[in-house]
Enzyme design. Structure first.
Site, PDB file in Angstrom:
ATOM      1  N   ASP A  27      -5.168   4.145  11.424  1.00 56.32           N
ATOM      2  CA  ASP A  27      -4.268   4.631  12.470  1.00 56.32           C
ATOM      3  C   ASP A  27      -3.596   3.477  13.214  1.00 56.32           C
ATOM      4  OD1 ASP A  27      -6.488   3.835  14.151  1.00 56.32           O
ATOM      5  OD2 ASP A  27      -7.402   5.781  13.652  1.00 56.32           O
ATOM      6  N   ASP A  96       9.817   1.544   7.677  1.00 52.68           N
ATOM      7  CA  ASP A  96      10.273   2.018   6.382  1.00 52.68           C
ATOM      8  C   ASP A  96      11.349   3.073   6.623  1.00 52.68           C
ATOM      9  OD1 ASP A  96      10.034   2.527   3.464  1.00 52.68           O
ATOM     10  OD2 ASP A  96       8.041   1.661   3.766  1.00 52.68           O
ATOM     11  N   GLU A 249      14.587  -1.748  -1.080  1.00 49.74           N
ATOM     12  CA  GLU A 249      13.772  -1.594  -2.285  1.00 49.74           C
ATOM     13  C   GLU A 249      14.707  -1.055  -3.360  1.00 49.74           C
ATOM     14  OE1 GLU A 249      10.003   0.764  -4.193  1.00 49.74           O
ATOM     15  OE2 GLU A 249      11.585   1.770  -3.097  1.00 49.74           O
ATOM     16  N   HIS A 318       2.223  -1.575  -1.745  1.00 50.96           N
ATOM     17  CA  HIS A 318       1.413  -0.362  -1.906  1.00 50.96           C
ATOM     18  C   HIS A 318       1.666   0.350  -3.229  1.00 50.96           C
ATOM     19  CE1 HIS A 318       5.301   0.865  -0.642  1.00 50.96           C
ATOM     20  NE2 HIS A 318       5.023   2.122  -0.918  1.00 50.96           N
TER      21      HIS A 318
HETATM   22  O1  TEU Z   1       8.953   3.509  -4.544  1.00 52.61           O
HETATM   23  C1  TEU Z   1       9.895   3.751  -5.556  1.00 52.61           C
HETATM   24  C2  TEU Z   1       9.389   3.581  -6.909  1.00 52.61           C
HETATM   25  O2  TEU Z   1      10.166   3.348  -7.784  1.00 52.61           O
HETATM   26  C3  TEU Z   1       7.931   3.674  -7.172  1.00 52.61           C
HETATM   27  O3  TEU Z   1       7.416   4.857  -6.742  1.00 52.61           O
HETATM   28  C4  TEU Z   1       7.666   3.512  -8.618  1.00 52.61           C
HETATM   29  O4  TEU Z   1       8.015   4.659  -9.297  1.00 52.61           O
HETATM   30  C5  TEU Z   1       6.229   3.240  -8.800  1.00 52.61           C
HETATM   31  O5  TEU Z   1       5.874   2.192  -7.990  1.00 52.61           O
HETATM   32  C6  TEU Z   1       5.890   2.862 -10.204  1.00 52.61           C
HETATM   33  O6  TEU Z   1       4.515   2.706 -10.293  1.00 52.61           O
HETATM   34  C7  TEU Z   1       9.179   3.935  -3.258  1.00 52.61           C
HETATM   35  C8  TEU Z   1       7.911   3.781  -2.448  1.00 52.61           C
HETATM   36  O7  TEU Z   1       7.552   2.428  -2.366  1.00 52.61           O
HETATM   37  C9  TEU Z   1       6.842   4.636  -3.060  1.00 52.61           C
HETATM   38  O8  TEU Z   1       5.601   4.467  -2.442  1.00 52.61           O
HETATM   39  C10 TEU Z   1       7.292   6.062  -2.965  1.00 52.61           C
HETATM   40  O9  TEU Z   1       6.393   6.885  -3.640  1.00 52.61           O
HETATM   41  C11 TEU Z   1       8.684   6.269  -3.554  1.00 52.61           C
HETATM   42  O10 TEU Z   1       9.616   5.265  -3.170  1.00 52.61           O
HETATM   43  C12 TEU Z   1       9.260   7.575  -3.087  1.00 52.61           C
HETATM   44  O11 TEU Z   1       9.621   7.504  -1.749  1.00 52.61           O
HETATM   45 CA    CA Z   2      -8.122   7.526  12.257  1.00 53.23          CA
END
Ligand code: TEU
Ligand code: CA
Length: 536
Positions: A27, A96, A249, A318
């Site tokens: 959190d 983000d 991104e 992540h």
């Molecule tokens: O990521 C975009 C993206 O291309 C990734 O989800 C990719 O498909 C994946 O890393 C392959 O393993 C962004 C965010 O960073 C991600 O966490 C989100 O799930 C996605 O957009 C949707 O918002």
């Molecule tokens: Ca918590």
């Protein structure tokens, strides 16, 4: 130089950072609790993965209200306090910005499916009298990219999970909404945005895509002029009024796309997260653990370093695997390969991004089965593979080697209950190596990975060559990557050995940094296993 070029950014995935009310979920108060620690590390910017209200199908990347804080993470008062407390420690916060899609629980979507007023066309809807899918596009998470809505009795487009509906950027009001949201946060004192999948906003057409193994339809929305125009508008109408920066991104971006997006004359983004260097091991290596090609990694990194004036550098986030597990040796050379990756990240030209736990050398998870996995992408892929009758053991092998949960395990603060992350069952299992890999152990240990990060961050802040210098690749082989940074007649050589054997290289010099503890000075051309040196 701009302040964001001298910054060291630290990404926080709140859910996995620190739980303070013992519900098993990280959190915002947990972030505040560790600000001193981040300041001590040398961090000057925090990138917060989404903390907005969200049903969490994709852990916050499915936003249901852009102006509210997810109650699992705290309140708006907590967020305001975080901004103030961070500022007191010289740390700025970027948020983000997820604007390609919203959660289907978002009020806009609810109004849209009921065809209320201007919201009717906020999303990409398609009628289909014979119930056939409107086109053949596939989503980033492996499924079809259309779902049927029983309220509106039409299909809607989603390039990610079915709970993440794509916004319609052919509708001018959508962009105005986005501008207001951006101003709302910038007025609160945040210092910019990490712009989620920002290069796919505008869909040129909804025609069938070319046959392809992955992402059918991408040619209709990747990096087109419509998207460039939107980004320029966000820049001129909003960002220009604030002292802030953006990192986009940009999935599947080529170097030319990167140039277009970051060219300062075009006024679009300040830097991007390119993917080419984290895709050198796509599929074969990730799924079947073939050794990663270091020469390819070196060539790709060099291409981007030489091609752009400035960019964002990262090896973890992540969505990616842990760097030690991926590029290094997490068992035999944990300490060295963690520091090797630190050396690479912090000596490249550009703004470095560290993902939480990277500074401790956290590794991929040690889960044993699908039951431990939360990631919606992994779950979808598992389902898809099941539909194709791929045997369970092979499925698990592939998921284990690619799941985004590898990076999302809770932070390892100490060797106590749940690694000090929470007193109750964490939302995602802690990696059992927390007994040895944890913050408390590393904090005052001068030879720890964290101490090395701290040292190198400080070194970077003082070094004009690292901050401002040119980049020149020197030697790229199967095992080593050597490059120079040059500024005003001065130079530094960075030499990295990505193998567990001694390797000879051409460069010589005086060692000013090494990831081996022994204090030796003269470098005579031999790199030890996973050794990284900075030479003068
Ligand atoms: O990521 C975009 C993206 O291309 C990734 O989800 C990719 O498909 C994946 O890393 C392959 O393993 C962004 C965010 O960073 C991600 O966490 C989100 O799930 C996605 O957009 C949707 O918002
Ligand atoms: Ca918590």
């Amino acid at each position: 130089m701009k302040w964001w070029q001298e910054s060291v950014v630290y990404q926080i995935y709140t859910r996995s950072f620190q739980d303070t009310n013992n519900d098993g979920i990280g959190d915002i108060p947990g972030i505040i609790m560790h600000l001193d620690n981040l300041q001590d590390l040398g961090v000057t910017v925090i990138w917060l993965s989404p903390v907005y209200q969200s049903p969490n199908e994709d852990n916050g990347y499915d936003i249901s209200d852009y102006r509210r804080i997810n109650s699992e993470y705290g309140t708006m008062a907590d967020m305001d306090q975080l901004i103030i407390e961070a500022d007191r420690r010289g740390i700025k916060i970027i948020m983000d910005l997820v604007i390609n899609h919203t959660s289907t629980e978002h009020e806009w979507f609810q109004k849209s499916r009921n065809r209320i007023g201007k919201y009717e066309d906020y999303y990409i809807w398609k009628a289909s009298p014979n119930k056939e899918l409107p086109n053949n596009w596939t989503s980033f998470f492996g499924e079809k990219s259309w779902s049927y809505d029983h309220v509106r009795e039409e299909y809607y487009l989603h390039l990610f999970a079915k709970e993440q509906a794509d916004l319609n950027y052919h509708h001018k009001d959508v962009l105005d909404e986005v501008k207001d949201i951006m101003r709302f946060w910038l007025d609160k004192g945040i210092a910019g945005f990490r712009c989620d999948v920002i290069n796919i906003l505008y869909k040129n057409s909804l025609e069938d895509g070319k046959k392809s193994l992955i992402l059918i339809g991408a040619e209709h929305y990747l990096n087109n002029n419509g998207t460039h125009k939107i980004i320029r508008e966000l820049h001129s109408d909003v960002l220009d009024d604030y002292d802030c920066f953006t990192v986009g991104e940009t999935v599947f971006a080529t170097l030319q796309d990167g140039k277009d997006l970051t060219d300062s004359n075009r006024k679009e983004l300040n830097m991007i997260f390119a993917f080419e260097h984290v895709e050198v091991d796509q599929f074969m290596v990730k799924w079947f653990k073939k050794p990663i090609s270091i020469s390819k990694l070196g060539r790709v990194l060099s291409k981007w370093q030489l091609g752009l004036e400035w960019n964002a550098n990262y090896f973890e986030c992540h969505d990616q695997l842990r760097a030690i597990s991926r590029y290094g040796d997490a068992d035999q050379y944990h300490n060295q390969s963690g520091k090797l990756m630190a050396t690479l990240l912090l000596t490249l030209k550009g703004t470095p991004f560290i993902f939480q736990g990277q500074e401790l050398g956290m590794t991929n998870f040690d889960y044993k089965s699908m039951e431990d996995i939360e990631d919606v992408e992994s779950r979808n892929i598992n389902q898809l593979l099941t539909d194709y009758h791929v045997p369970k053991s092979l499925r698990w092998k592939m998921i284990k080697a690619s799941s985004r949960d590898n990076a999302r395990t809770p932070m390892q603060w100490n060797d106590g209950i749940n690694a000090g992350f929470s007193m109750s069952q964490p939302w995602l299992k802690v990696n059992s190596n927390y007994k040895t890999i944890n913050m408390e152990e590393q904090l005052n240990n001068t030879s720890s990975i964290r101490s090395y990060y701290k040292e190198l961050i400080e070194f970077r802040k003082q070094s004009e060559i690292i901050l401002k210098g040119d980049f020149r690749p020197k030697q790229i082989t199967k095992h080593v990557f050597v490059y120079e940074r040059r500024y005003c007649g001065q130079k530094l050589t960075i030499a990295l050995n990505f193998s567990n054997k001694t390797r000879k290289i051409e460069s010589r010099g005086l060692i000013i940094k090494t990831n081996y503890n022994e204090s030796y000075r003269l470098f005579e051309g031999e790199l030890k296993a996973y050794e990284a040196v900075i030479l003068e």
